[in-house]
Design a protein around this motif. Sequence first.
Motif, PDB file in Angstrom:
ATOM      1  N   VAL A 170       0.834  -1.206   0.000  1.00 21.24           N
ATOM      2  CA  VAL A 170       0.000   0.000   0.000  1.00 21.24           C
ATOM      3  C   VAL A 170       0.867   1.254   0.000  1.00 21.24           C
ATOM      4  O   VAL A 170       0.545   2.254  -0.638  1.00 21.24           O
ATOM      5  CB  VAL A 170      -0.936  -0.007   1.235  1.00 21.24           C
ATOM      6  CG1 VAL A 170      -1.743   1.298   1.300  1.00 21.24           C
ATOM      7  CG2 VAL A 170      -1.873  -1.198   1.183  1.00 21.24           C
ATOM      8  N   LYS A 171       1.982   1.182   0.707  1.00 17.91           N
ATOM      9  CA  LYS A 171       2.866   2.345   0.826  1.00 17.91           C
ATOM     10  C   LYS A 171       3.692   2.582  -0.432  1.00 17.91           C
ATOM     11  O   LYS A 171       4.303   3.652  -0.580  1.00 17.91           O
ATOM     12  CB  LYS A 171       3.793   2.164   2.022  1.00 17.91           C
ATOM     13  CG  LYS A 171       3.053   2.159   3.357  1.00 17.91           C
ATOM     14  CD  LYS A 171       4.004   1.941   4.522  1.00 17.91           C
ATOM     15  CE  LYS A 171       3.264   1.954   5.862  1.00 17.91           C
ATOM     16  NZ  LYS A 171       4.182   1.706   7.006  1.00 17.91           N
ATOM     17  N   LYS A 172       3.733   1.572  -1.316  1.00 17.45           N
ATOM     18  CA  LYS A 172       4.470   1.743  -2.567  1.00 17.45           C
ATOM     19  C   LYS A 172       3.523   2.320  -3.608  1.00 17.45           C
ATOM     20  O   LYS A 172       2.627   1.630  -4.092  1.00 17.45           O
ATOM     21  CB  LYS A 172       5.044   0.406  -3.035  1.00 17.45           C
ATOM     22  CG  LYS A 172       6.120  -0.143  -2.093  1.00 17.45           C
ATOM     23  CD  LYS A 172       6.633  -1.492  -2.579  1.00 17.45           C
ATOM     24  CE  LYS A 172       7.711  -2.035  -1.639  1.00 17.45           C
ATOM     25  NZ  LYS A 172       8.197  -3.377  -2.056  1.00 17.45           N
ATOM     26  N   PHE A 173       3.751   3.555  -3.952  1.00 15.70           N
ATOM     27  CA  PHE A 173       2.822   4.276  -4.814  1.00 15.70           C
ATOM     28  C   PHE A 173       2.637   3.591  -6.170  1.00 15.70           C
ATOM     29  O   PHE A 173       1.554   3.602  -6.740  1.00 15.70           O
ATOM     30  CB  PHE A 173       3.326   5.712  -5.015  1.00 15.70           C
ATOM     31  CG  PHE A 173       2.451   6.535  -5.902  1.00 15.70           C
ATOM     32  CD1 PHE A 173       1.236   7.009  -5.439  1.00 15.70           C
ATOM     33  CD2 PHE A 173       2.826   6.825  -7.205  1.00 15.70           C
ATOM     34  CE1 PHE A 173       0.413   7.764  -6.252  1.00 15.70           C
ATOM     35  CE2 PHE A 173       2.013   7.580  -8.033  1.00 15.70           C
ATOM     36  CZ  PHE A 173       0.807   8.053  -7.543  1.00 15.70           C
ATOM     37  N   GLN A 212     -10.972   0.353  -6.820  1.00 15.79           N
ATOM     38  CA  GLN A 212     -10.188   1.487  -7.315  1.00 15.79           C
ATOM     39  C   GLN A 212     -10.652   2.811  -6.707  1.00 15.79           C
ATOM     40  O   GLN A 212      -9.847   3.722  -6.506  1.00 15.79           O
ATOM     41  CB  GLN A 212     -10.272   1.550  -8.843  1.00 15.79           C
ATOM     42  CG  GLN A 212      -9.613   0.371  -9.555  1.00 15.79           C
ATOM     43  CD  GLN A 212      -8.106   0.349  -9.378  1.00 15.79           C
ATOM     44  OE1 GLN A 212      -7.595   0.098  -8.287  1.00 15.79           O
ATOM     45  NE2 GLN A 212      -7.380   0.597 -10.457  1.00 15.79           N
ATOM     46  N   ARG A 213     -11.952   2.895  -6.425  1.00 16.89           N
ATOM     47  CA  ARG A 213     -12.480   4.139  -5.866  1.00 16.89           C
ATOM     48  C   ARG A 213     -12.124   4.288  -4.382  1.00 16.89           C
ATOM     49  O   ARG A 213     -11.885   5.404  -3.906  1.00 16.89           O
ATOM     50  CB  ARG A 213     -13.999   4.171  -6.039  1.00 16.89           C
ATOM     51  CG  ARG A 213     -14.627   5.500  -5.654  1.00 16.89           C
ATOM     52  CD  ARG A 213     -16.100   5.530  -6.008  1.00 16.89           C
ATOM     53  NE  ARG A 213     -16.696   6.830  -5.728  1.00 16.89           N
ATOM     54  CZ  ARG A 213     -16.674   7.870  -6.547  1.00 16.89           C
ATOM     55  NH1 ARG A 213     -16.057   7.768  -7.715  1.00 16.89           N
ATOM     56  NH2 ARG A 213     -17.256   9.001  -6.221  1.00 16.89           N
ATOM     57  N   THR A 214     -12.102   3.163  -3.669  1.00 17.02           N
ATOM     58  CA  THR A 214     -11.867   3.230  -2.216  1.00 17.02           C
ATOM     59  C   THR A 214     -10.392   3.127  -1.843  1.00 17.02           C
ATOM     60  O   THR A 214     -10.036   3.405  -0.696  1.00 17.02           O
ATOM     61  CB  THR A 214     -12.623   2.084  -1.506  1.00 17.02           C
ATOM     62  OG1 THR A 214     -12.230   0.818  -2.070  1.00 17.02           O
ATOM     63  CG2 THR A 214     -14.132   2.257  -1.669  1.00 17.02           C
ATOM     64  N   ARG A 215      -9.537   2.757  -2.781  1.00 16.01           N
ATOM     65  CA  ARG A 215      -8.118   2.548  -2.452  1.00 16.01           C
ATOM     66  C   ARG A 215      -7.414   3.848  -2.076  1.00 16.01           C
ATOM     67  O   ARG A 215      -6.351   3.807  -1.438  1.00 16.01           O
ATOM     68  CB  ARG A 215      -7.393   1.902  -3.633  1.00 16.01           C
ATOM     69  CG  ARG A 215      -7.331   2.765  -4.880  1.00 16.01           C
ATOM     70  CD  ARG A 215      -6.621   2.077  -6.023  1.00 16.01           C
ATOM     71  NE  ARG A 215      -5.204   1.891  -5.754  1.00 16.01           N
ATOM     72  CZ  ARG A 215      -4.371   1.238  -6.576  1.00 16.01           C
ATOM     73  NH1 ARG A 215      -4.825   0.696  -7.683  1.00 16.01           N
ATOM     74  NH2 ARG A 215      -3.096   1.130  -6.278  1.00 16.01           N
ATOM     75  N   LYS A 216      -7.974   4.971  -2.398  1.00 17.65           N
ATOM     76  CA  LYS A 216      -7.346   6.256  -2.103  1.00 17.65           C
ATOM     77  C   LYS A 216      -7.165   6.468  -0.589  1.00 17.65           C
ATOM     78  O   LYS A 216      -6.273   7.212  -0.168  1.00 17.65           O
ATOM     79  CB  LYS A 216      -8.172   7.403  -2.696  1.00 17.65           C
ATOM     80  CG  LYS A 216      -8.298   7.334  -4.224  1.00 17.65           C
ATOM     81  CD  LYS A 216      -9.243   8.401  -4.744  1.00 17.65           C
ATOM     82  CE  LYS A 216      -9.412   8.279  -6.241  1.00 17.65           C
ATOM     83  NZ  LYS A 216     -10.374   9.282  -6.774  1.00 17.65           N
ATOM     84  N   GLY A 217      -8.032   5.829   0.195  1.00 20.33           N
ATOM     85  CA  GLY A 217      -7.934   6.020   1.640  1.00 20.33           C
ATOM     86  C   GLY A 217      -7.212   4.912   2.370  1.00 20.33           C
ATOM     87  O   GLY A 217      -7.106   4.946   3.606  1.00 20.33           O
ATOM     88  N   PHE A 218      -6.695   3.906   1.643  1.00 18.63           N
ATOM     89  CA  PHE A 218      -6.044   2.768   2.292  1.00 18.63           C
ATOM     90  C   PHE A 218      -4.869   3.214   3.165  1.00 18.63           C
ATOM     91  O   PHE A 218      -4.735   2.797   4.305  1.00 18.63           O
ATOM     92  CB  PHE A 218      -5.548   1.774   1.248  1.00 18.63           C
ATOM     93  CG  PHE A 218      -6.631   0.987   0.562  1.00 18.63           C
ATOM     94  CD1 PHE A 218      -7.939   1.084   0.976  1.00 18.63           C
ATOM     95  CD2 PHE A 218      -6.328   0.146  -0.505  1.00 18.63           C
ATOM     96  CE1 PHE A 218      -8.962   0.353   0.344  1.00 18.63           C
ATOM     97  CE2 PHE A 218      -7.317  -0.585  -1.125  1.00 18.63           C
ATOM     98  CZ  PHE A 218      -8.634  -0.475  -0.710  1.00 18.63           C
ATOM     99  N   ALA A 219      -3.997   4.032   2.607  1.00 17.75           N
ATOM    100  CA  ALA A 219      -2.784   4.441   3.314  1.00 17.75           C
ATOM    101  C   ALA A 219      -3.126   5.186   4.614  1.00 17.75           C
ATOM    102  O   ALA A 219      -2.478   4.982   5.641  1.00 17.75           O
ATOM    103  CB  ALA A 219      -1.917   5.309   2.416  1.00 17.75           C
ATOM    104  N   ASP A 220      -4.155   6.031   4.587  1.00 18.94           N
ATOM    105  CA  ASP A 220      -4.535   6.795   5.773  1.00 18.94           C
ATOM    106  C   ASP A 220      -5.081   5.881   6.861  1.00 18.94           C
ATOM    107  O   ASP A 220      -4.768   6.062   8.042  1.00 18.94           O
ATOM    108  CB  ASP A 220      -5.575   7.842   5.409  1.00 18.94           C
ATOM    109  CG  ASP A 220      -5.034   8.905   4.481  1.00 18.94           C
ATOM    110  OD1 ASP A 220      -3.805   9.152   4.533  1.00 18.94           O
ATOM    111  OD2 ASP A 220      -5.805   9.483   3.704  1.00 18.94           O
ATOM    112  N   VAL A 221      -5.883   4.893   6.470  1.00 17.46           N
ATOM    113  CA  VAL A 221      -6.501   4.000   7.447  1.00 17.46           C
ATOM    114  C   VAL A 221      -5.485   3.034   8.031  1.00 17.46           C
ATOM    115  O   VAL A 221      -5.471   2.758   9.241  1.00 17.46           O
ATOM    116  CB  VAL A 221      -7.668   3.218   6.814  1.00 17.46           C
ATOM    117  CG1 VAL A 221      -8.231   2.187   7.787  1.00 17.46           C
ATOM    118  CG2 VAL A 221      -8.751   4.174   6.369  1.00 17.46           C
ATOM    119  N   LEU A 222      -4.601   2.514   7.171  1.00 15.23           N
ATOM    120  CA  LEU A 222      -3.629   1.510   7.625  1.00 15.23           C
ATOM    121  C   LEU A 222      -2.421   2.135   8.298  1.00 15.23           C
ATOM    122  O   LEU A 222      -1.686   1.453   8.994  1.00 15.23           O
ATOM    123  CB  LEU A 222      -3.188   0.660   6.434  1.00 15.23           C
ATOM    124  CG  LEU A 222      -4.289  -0.178   5.775  1.00 15.23           C
ATOM    125  CD1 LEU A 222      -3.752  -0.890   4.537  1.00 15.23           C
ATOM    126  CD2 LEU A 222      -4.833  -1.214   6.752  1.00 15.23           C
TER     127      LEU A 222
END
Length: 263
Positions: free
Chosen positions: A100-103, A253-263
């Motif tokens: 997730v952290k790898k852009f 694809q729509r929800t992945r934008k918030g993965f980094a913030d949540v994790l």
Amino acid sequence: MLASFMRNRHLIAQLTRREVVSRYRGSWAGLAWSFFNPLIMLVIYTFVFTTIFKARWGAGSERSHADFALILFVGIIIHGVLAECILKAPALVTNNVSYVKKFMFPLEILPWPIAGSAMFHAMVSFLVLLLAQVVVGQGVPWTAGLFPVVVAPLLVVGMGVMWLIASTAVYVRDIAMVTGLVVTALMFLAPVFYPASALPDAYRWIILWNPLTFIIEQGRQVLIAGNAPDWVGLTIYLCFALPFAWFGYAWFQRTRKGFADVL
């Protein structure tokens, strides 16, 4: 969705190989367990349902214990494909925080190795089933070669389910607690242990809405009965499965934008 698969197909192949091998890493028998597990499972289910429960396939059925075991095993194989997708989906993103952290890493391909692993184990179980058919003298019909084609639309549904669950589970962790119940319910509400005709008419609609039902019945047609599958039915099934998978992919694809913030 398909463009992403083609663009990352070599990476998907490597991850799929790793997914299969890592399951047996450190064990003495290694990949041989992928053959022994379904074989042992076949023996156990046969003993329990034919010896303890005295089960028969339909009212007045004259099928032998071996015939019952083979019919039962087809349902178990097909259920296992969807079950593996559902059970592993909640942890797909949460267990891969480094990705997730790898852009630049294509997170959307994470379900593909799980689908590949599920299909690999289904094909090993399929070979066990063919071997059992030869041993009991039933013979292998030529239509058995169509079994992967029959299972393919269910795998498309599994992909959609994984994209939906994997992304949603990042925000709602309780989903991981429910998937086991869903998998069990899907098994008992599908014609795995009984024919669809055994269910009263008032409740038959329940199993008809189960995505496993049609695929299980078609699997038995090609593997046990030696009949060609219902091509029209499979086409209609695929016409519903593809939009569902695309919807799951779009949601991911729509929800992945918030993965980094949540994790």
